[in-house]
Design an enzyme around this catalytic site. Structure first.
Site, PDB file in Angstrom:
ATOM      1  N   CYS A 138      39.750  46.784  62.300  1.00  0.00           N
ATOM      2  CA  CYS A 138      39.801  47.627  63.499  1.00  0.00           C
ATOM      3  C   CYS A 138      38.837  47.108  64.557  1.00  0.00           C
ATOM      4  O   CYS A 138      37.619  47.258  64.422  1.00  0.00           O
ATOM      5  CB  CYS A 138      39.462  49.073  63.128  1.00  0.00           C
ATOM      6  N   CYS A 141      36.837  49.871  66.367  1.00  0.00           N
ATOM      7  CA  CYS A 141      35.736  50.412  65.574  1.00  0.00           C
ATOM      8  C   CYS A 141      34.532  49.467  65.563  1.00  0.00           C
ATOM      9  O   CYS A 141      33.387  49.903  65.724  1.00  0.00           O
ATOM     10  CB  CYS A 141      36.179  50.635  64.128  1.00  0.00           C
ATOM     11  N   ASP A 142      34.790  48.186  65.334  1.00  0.00           N
ATOM     12  CA  ASP A 142      33.706  47.261  65.008  1.00  0.00           C
ATOM     13  C   ASP A 142      33.413  46.201  66.054  1.00  0.00           C
ATOM     14  O   ASP A 142      32.437  45.445  65.915  1.00  0.00           O
ATOM     15  CB  ASP A 142      34.014  46.573  63.670  1.00  0.00           C
TER      16      ASP A 142
END
Length: 319
Positions: A138, A141-142
């Protein structure tokens, strides 16, 4: 008499735990079942930087643990079990029956499906071992964790190219590894990727190993034409080859989109009265911990009102 729950929640990720918290606070007789540890995909997130309330981020396992404890403190019952299928009786007249893998059945007036989704994986050495340690599924997300660093993106569809472009906001360099000589993504995404100076293309190549001891140090790729292998040095590897919703438990019972996500309205209601869905398993534009938690809260509130209507205890005029 056979036990009949007010609300049965299938899945213990952020959506399921939030639903359980709200159901318990509403004093619903609710049960959450989860086949593994509660937390969902957040469990493998090294650091979650975009969940409100944590300026310095929070470890995924820590957030999962706190969510679980909070729901249990409110009175939610959690059991280790895996649902095989939801079986419908006569809508609004008979409770739902949920068959469990390994035998046994549970009954409930309403069901919240919070089974999430799973990322397609490469299945190569190093991928599982380094997940959360440089291997990610993701970019939203990261991505911010890789400021100024080099990352590899594996994939050639819309998600892969969209996320590669997103990663250029943070990474020093983004190398896209794709097994064919051209992408299957939308033409406009291909044009943007090829025009971006931070993006390098590694076509006709397959990722055969994620290299690294305690963290990602590189990705070994094999040329599909020559068979030669090389290691692309990098600090992160984003595997973006598709997301699959875990919707089989209600397949044939509720309406699914062409990609098998559960279709809901803004109250998390599905096409089947009494069945609600929350989190990554439903059709939506953003799959994050914060949106999953919001879905769970709404689903629990909708289920509460449904149960009270069935029991004849709903508040006059609604709440």
């Amino acid at each position: 008499m056979e036990k009949i729950y007010d609300i049965l929640i299938i899945g213990g990720g952020p959506a399921g735990l939030a639903a359980g918290l709200y159901a318990a606070r509403a004093r619903m007789d609710a049960l959450l079942i989860e086949r593994e540890a509660c937390g969902g995909q957040a469990l493998v997130a090294d650091t979650i930087e975009n969940y409100p309330g944590f300026p310095n981020g929070i470890k995924g396992p820590d957030l999962s643990d706190w969510m679980t404890k909070q729901a249990e403190h409110a009175g939610l019952k959690i059991e280790s079990a895996e649902a095989a299928a939801v079986e419908a009786g006569r809508p609004e007249k008979e409770p739902f029956t949920v068959a469990l893998i390994g035998g046994g059945k549970l009954k409930a007036i309403s069901v919240i499906v919070a089974t999430g989704a799973h990322w397609n994986r490469l299945g190569v050495p190093g991928e599982a071992e380094l997940t959360g340690r440089g291997v990610s599924f993701c970019a939203t997300c990261d991505g911010p964790l890789f400021r100024g660093k080099d990352v590899v993106v594996v994939g050639g569809g819309d998600t892969a190219l969209e996320d590669a472009l997103f990663l250029t906001r943070f990474a020093g360099k983004v190398i896209i590894v794709h097994r064919r000589d051209r992408f299957r993504a939308a033409k406009i995404l291909q044009e943007r990727a090829k025009a971006n100076k931070k993006i390098e293309l590694c076509l006709n190549s397959t990722a055969s190993e994620i290299v690294g001891k305690s963290r990602v140090e590189g990705v070994k790729v094999k040329d599909a034409v020559t068979g030669r292998e090389k290691v692309i040095k990098c600090d992160g590897a984003f595997v973006l080859i598709g997301l699959v919703p875990n919707s089989d438990v209600v397949k044939g019972l509720v309406k699914l989109c062409p990609k098998n996500y559960i279709i809901t309205d803004d109250q998390m209601k599905t096409s089947a009265s009494g069945i609600f869905a929350a989190g990554d398993v439903r059709m939506k534009i953003l799959r994050q911990v914060v949106t999953a938690a919001g879905d769970g809260a709404v689903a629990a509130t909708s289920a509460e009102r449904y149960v009270e209507r069935i029991k004849g205890t709903e508040y006059p005029g609604g709440k």
